[in-house]
Design a protein around this motif. Sequence first.
Motif, PDB file in Angstrom:
ATOM      1  N   UNK A   1      29.366 107.856  30.158  1.00  0.00           N
ATOM      2  CA  UNK A   1      28.214 108.653  30.412  1.00  0.00           C
ATOM      3  C   UNK A   1      26.959 108.033  30.579  1.00  0.00           C
ATOM      4  N   UNK A   2      26.964 106.642  30.778  1.00  0.00           N
ATOM      5  CA  UNK A   2      25.574 105.865  30.967  1.00  0.00           C
ATOM      6  C   UNK A   2      25.094 106.273  32.313  1.00  0.00           C
ATOM      7  N   UNK A   3      23.852 106.464  32.203  1.00  0.00           N
ATOM      8  CA  UNK A   3      23.179 106.812  33.384  1.00  0.00           C
ATOM      9  C   UNK A   3      22.319 105.752  33.874  1.00  0.00           C
ATOM     10  N   UNK A   4      21.701 105.477  35.238  1.00  0.00           N
ATOM     11  CA  UNK A   4      21.042 104.410  35.608  1.00  0.00           C
ATOM     12  C   UNK A   4      19.809 104.205  34.670  1.00  0.00           C
ATOM     13  N   UNK A   5      19.262 105.426  34.117  1.00  0.00           N
ATOM     14  CA  UNK A   5      18.123 105.459  33.607  1.00  0.00           C
ATOM     15  C   UNK A   5      18.147 104.956  32.041  1.00  0.00           C
ATOM     16  N   UNK A   6      19.337 105.059  31.576  1.00  0.00           N
ATOM     17  CA  UNK A   6      19.655 104.505  30.123  1.00  0.00           C
ATOM     18  C   UNK A   6      19.363 103.126  29.778  1.00  0.00           C
ATOM     19  N   UNK A   7      19.481 102.304  30.819  1.00  0.00           N
ATOM     20  CA  UNK A   7      19.198 100.967  30.525  1.00  0.00           C
ATOM     21  C   UNK A   7      17.905 100.596  30.149  1.00  0.00           C
ATOM     22  N   UNK A   8      16.763 101.404  30.411  1.00  0.00           N
ATOM     23  CA  UNK A   8      15.480 101.083  30.016  1.00  0.00           C
ATOM     24  C   UNK A   8      15.369 101.505  28.215  1.00  0.00           C
ATOM     25  N   UNK A   9      16.041 102.435  27.685  1.00  0.00           N
ATOM     26  CA  UNK A   9      15.759 102.523  26.424  1.00  0.00           C
ATOM     27  C   UNK A   9      16.765 101.449  25.620  1.00  0.00           C
ATOM     28  N   UNK A  10      17.735 101.118  26.213  1.00  0.00           N
ATOM     29  CA  UNK A  10      18.465  99.904  25.434  1.00  0.00           C
ATOM     30  C   UNK A  10      17.899  98.460  25.727  1.00  0.00           C
ATOM     31  N   UNK A  11      17.065  98.447  26.915  1.00  0.00           N
ATOM     32  CA  UNK A  11      16.273  97.277  26.928  1.00  0.00           C
ATOM     33  C   UNK A  11      15.152  97.185  25.970  1.00  0.00           C
ATOM     34  N   UNK A  12      14.498  98.198  25.513  1.00  0.00           N
ATOM     35  CA  UNK A  12      13.340  98.500  24.608  1.00  0.00           C
ATOM     36  C   UNK A  12      14.074  98.341  23.174  1.00  0.00           C
ATOM     37  N   UNK A  13      15.148  98.881  22.943  1.00  0.00           N
ATOM     38  CA  UNK A  13      15.651  98.711  21.679  1.00  0.00           C
ATOM     39  C   UNK A  13      15.877  97.207  21.478  1.00  0.00           C
ATOM     40  N   UNK A  14      16.457  96.529  22.514  1.00  0.00           N
ATOM     41  CA  UNK A  14      16.724  94.933  22.079  1.00  0.00           C
ATOM     42  C   UNK A  14      15.599  94.354  22.049  1.00  0.00           C
ATOM     43  N   UNK A  15      14.212  94.636  22.546  1.00  0.00           N
ATOM     44  CA  UNK A  15      12.984  93.899  22.454  1.00  0.00           C
ATOM     45  C   UNK A  15      12.516  94.191  21.101  1.00  0.00           C
TER      46      UNK A  15
ATOM     47  N   UNK B   1       8.786  87.402  27.010  1.00  0.00           N
ATOM     48  CA  UNK B   1       8.537  87.466  28.430  1.00  0.00           C
ATOM     49  C   UNK B   1       9.926  86.948  28.966  1.00  0.00           C
ATOM     50  N   UNK B   2      10.735  86.010  28.236  1.00  0.00           N
ATOM     51  CA  UNK B   2      11.924  85.292  28.632  1.00  0.00           C
ATOM     52  C   UNK B   2      13.025  86.554  28.690  1.00  0.00           C
ATOM     53  N   UNK B   3      12.737  87.196  27.405  1.00  0.00           N
ATOM     54  CA  UNK B   3      13.844  88.230  27.112  1.00  0.00           C
ATOM     55  C   UNK B   3      13.834  89.384  27.997  1.00  0.00           C
ATOM     56  N   UNK B   4      12.672  89.881  28.280  1.00  0.00           N
ATOM     57  CA  UNK B   4      12.620  90.807  29.573  1.00  0.00           C
ATOM     58  C   UNK B   4      12.963  90.477  30.940  1.00  0.00           C
ATOM     59  N   UNK B   5      12.742  89.463  31.493  1.00  0.00           N
ATOM     60  CA  UNK B   5      13.269  88.844  32.598  1.00  0.00           C
ATOM     61  C   UNK B   5      14.895  88.839  32.424  1.00  0.00           C
ATOM     62  N   UNK B   6      15.431  88.313  31.365  1.00  0.00           N
ATOM     63  CA  UNK B   6      16.839  88.129  31.204  1.00  0.00           C
ATOM     64  C   UNK B   6      17.418  89.481  31.041  1.00  0.00           C
ATOM     65  N   UNK B   7      16.918  90.400  30.180  1.00  0.00           N
ATOM     66  CA  UNK B   7      17.357  91.717  30.342  1.00  0.00           C
ATOM     67  C   UNK B   7      17.267  92.421  31.612  1.00  0.00           C
ATOM     68  N   UNK B   8      16.029  92.471  32.238  1.00  0.00           N
ATOM     69  CA  UNK B   8      16.077  92.927  33.642  1.00  0.00           C
ATOM     70  C   UNK B   8      17.107  92.337  34.608  1.00  0.00           C
ATOM     71  N   UNK B   9      17.177  91.136  34.510  1.00  0.00           N
ATOM     72  CA  UNK B   9      18.332  90.537  35.630  1.00  0.00           C
ATOM     73  C   UNK B   9      19.510  91.291  35.298  1.00  0.00           C
ATOM     74  N   UNK B  10      20.214  91.170  34.068  1.00  0.00           N
ATOM     75  CA  UNK B  10      21.165  91.617  33.471  1.00  0.00           C
ATOM     76  C   UNK B  10      21.336  93.375  33.980  1.00  0.00           C
ATOM     77  N   UNK B  11      20.367  94.038  33.458  1.00  0.00           N
ATOM     78  CA  UNK B  11      20.454  95.406  33.802  1.00  0.00           C
ATOM     79  C   UNK B  11      20.510  95.774  35.500  1.00  0.00           C
ATOM     80  N   UNK B  12      19.684  94.915  36.413  1.00  0.00           N
ATOM     81  CA  UNK B  12      19.669  94.973  37.633  1.00  0.00           C
ATOM     82  C   UNK B  12      21.127  94.674  38.090  1.00  0.00           C
ATOM     83  N   UNK B  13      21.667  93.796  37.849  1.00  0.00           N
ATOM     84  CA  UNK B  13      23.120  93.568  38.227  1.00  0.00           C
ATOM     85  C   UNK B  13      24.241  94.829  37.732  1.00  0.00           C
TER      86      UNK B  13
END
Length: 80
Positions: A15-29, A46-58
């Motif tokens: 049930x994960x939606x495209x928008x659900x990656x954002x709060x997961x990234x915020x929770x990780x940070x 900054x390194x973690x933001x770049x890394x998580x964004x790359x993973x989330x985009x893929x």
Amino acid sequence: MPVLEQLARKHIDYGVSVDDYTPVGNALLYTLKTGLGDDFTPECRKAWVITFKAIADVMRTAAYPSFDPATYKNVKYYHK
């Protein structure tokens, strides 16, 4: 990449939606900031933001064929 792509497609079944990656990234940070304390420097963040964004985009690209990281805007509202 294939592992992330397969994982992303499985996330749809959960049930994960495209928008659900954002709060997961915020929770990780937040978790990293809380756990690392002073070691969570702006450079580290900054390194973690770049890394998580790359993973989330893929993952988003694999799970949602119309997803375009260059034009995507998260429209979901999250409560603090």
